[in-house]
Scaffold this motif. Sequence first.
Motif, PDB file in Angstrom:
ATOM      1  N   LEU A 248       0.797  -1.217   0.000  1.00 50.18           N
ATOM      2  CA  LEU A 248       0.000   0.000   0.000  1.00 50.18           C
ATOM      3  C   LEU A 248       0.835   1.274   0.000  1.00 50.18           C
ATOM      4  N   GLY A 249       2.116   1.185   0.393  1.00 48.73           N
ATOM      5  CA  GLY A 249       2.971   2.358   0.348  1.00 48.73           C
ATOM      6  C   GLY A 249       2.987   3.141   1.640  1.00 48.73           C
ATOM      7  N   ARG A 250       3.831   4.193   1.618  1.00 45.84           N
ATOM      8  CA  ARG A 250       4.052   4.989   2.825  1.00 45.84           C
ATOM      9  C   ARG A 250       2.787   5.667   3.327  1.00 45.84           C
ATOM     10  N   GLN A 251       1.921   6.080   2.400  1.00 43.10           N
ATOM     11  CA  GLN A 251       0.730   6.824   2.811  1.00 43.10           C
ATOM     12  C   GLN A 251      -0.239   5.965   3.610  1.00 43.10           C
ATOM     13  N   ALA A 252      -0.071   4.628   3.575  1.00 43.15           N
ATOM     14  CA  ALA A 252      -0.967   3.740   4.315  1.00 43.15           C
ATOM     15  C   ALA A 252      -0.442   3.411   5.709  1.00 43.15           C
TER      16      ALA A 252
ATOM     17  N   LEU B  72       9.551   1.132  -5.377  1.00 42.42           N
ATOM     18  CA  LEU B  72       8.138   1.128  -5.742  1.00 42.42           C
ATOM     19  C   LEU B  72       7.538   2.520  -5.626  1.00 42.42           C
ATOM     20  N   GLU B  73       7.959   3.274  -4.592  1.00 44.53           N
ATOM     21  CA  GLU B  73       7.441   4.621  -4.389  1.00 44.53           C
ATOM     22  C   GLU B  73       7.834   5.552  -5.535  1.00 44.53           C
TER      23      GLU B  73
ATOM     24  N   ALA C 197       4.643   8.506  -8.023  1.00 43.54           N
ATOM     25  CA  ALA C 197       5.410   9.521  -8.752  1.00 43.54           C
ATOM     26  C   ALA C 197       4.843  10.921  -8.578  1.00 43.54           C
ATOM     27  N   GLU C 198       3.500  11.021  -8.428  1.00 40.46           N
ATOM     28  CA  GLU C 198       2.912  12.351  -8.321  1.00 40.46           C
ATOM     29  C   GLU C 198       3.324  13.039  -7.011  1.00 40.46           C
ATOM     30  N   ARG C 199       3.738  12.228  -6.018  1.00 44.69           N
ATOM     31  CA  ARG C 199       4.173  12.823  -4.757  1.00 44.69           C
ATOM     32  C   ARG C 199       5.689  12.918  -4.649  1.00 44.69           C
ATOM     33  N   SER C 200       6.392  11.948  -5.240  1.00 45.14           N
ATOM     34  CA  SER C 200       7.842  11.893  -5.031  1.00 45.14           C
ATOM     35  C   SER C 200       8.644  12.484  -6.175  1.00 45.14           C
TER      36      SER C 200
END
Length: 397
Positions: free
Chosen positions: A16-20, A49-50, A55-58
Amino acid sequence: MPIEEQERLRRWRLILGRQAAAALGLGAGESSEKRSLLSGDDERIDRALEMLYDAERSGGLGPSNPYIPRWLGDIRTYFPTPAVRVLQQDAIKKLNLKQLLLEPELLASVEVDLQLVTTLLSLKSALPERTRETARSVVRKLVEELERKLAYRLEQAVRGSLRHISRTMRPRPPDIDWDRTIRVNLKHYQREQQTIIPERLIGHLRRQRQAALRDIVLCVDQSGSMAASVVYASIFGAVLASLRAISTRMVVFDTAVVDLSEHLQDPVDLLFGAQLGGGTDINCALRYCQQIITRPRETVLVLITDLYEGGDAEQMLKRAAALVDSGVQFVCLLALSDQGTPAFHTALAERLAALGIPTFACTPELFPELMATALQRRDLNLWAAQHDIVTVRPSQS
């Protein structure tokens, strides 16, 4: 925390990534045990993966981003080859990283697969001079891999069919195949005379020097949707051209027709001679095929196209009918790939089928047997049914 619970949270965190993290209870206020679920390797996997999927955030993997080489190295280190190929394809699609393929240093580090090669071939006119040799080496790597997988089966299937074609039951004495003749006549052994009386003679047709038993014409649509088919057709064309008993021509087309037969000795040259993309004029391609076919009854014409005709469809159907009437063994492959059921122009496919032209998609693994069946002029629709291939049927209207 139980080990099973830690592993479950770790997996969800990577998916789910860092935001989760907060939703999983891994926020800053949580215990250090929870916050340290990701190891050093996990952190690098997460970062890789991030960079792609967040990509829109990093900021992503822009063409000038110095982290691209490290990202390519990381995904090859931490993911199996099939996953690496998916990540590369997603990077090219999601982040428009076609620029990546124009840099020789980066191109050399990319994992080679069919989709990458077709993308590279579509960009070949934009390749800078310093990248061209690297691009050719990348394409050659895939071609050699596919040749090792497919060439032997095609050679064996075609040679077997040609041996069958060349047999005759009325051979001249020098052309008798004594081994086969004795075997089929063993039942006529005469004990008293201790000999075999051959009721059937089996031999080989005497052919003129350099004469081919069959002519094969591969006529390939090089529009963008047929990219994988072009790659496979080029490899098969090169293999067929190496067999002396048959004459092979390779024609590619979009709105123009190009005869690439002189490049059949090297499938890489063949691929770089194709121009993926553009429109489609099947009628124009069939007109050219009519001109180069000199022995209709000894010719197999394989038209590889999705039938989205941009030219004169009615005239194309008339040419197809004329080729069939002349005795050409005509087959239409809607795709030569292993990517599943292709999209194709259903109405034109049904009208070709009504002309007696077998019309279906074929995987590369089955193509050798298909060619053997066609060379012997056996029923291709029956062959397809025996291999659970869905063929297009004539329209009932």
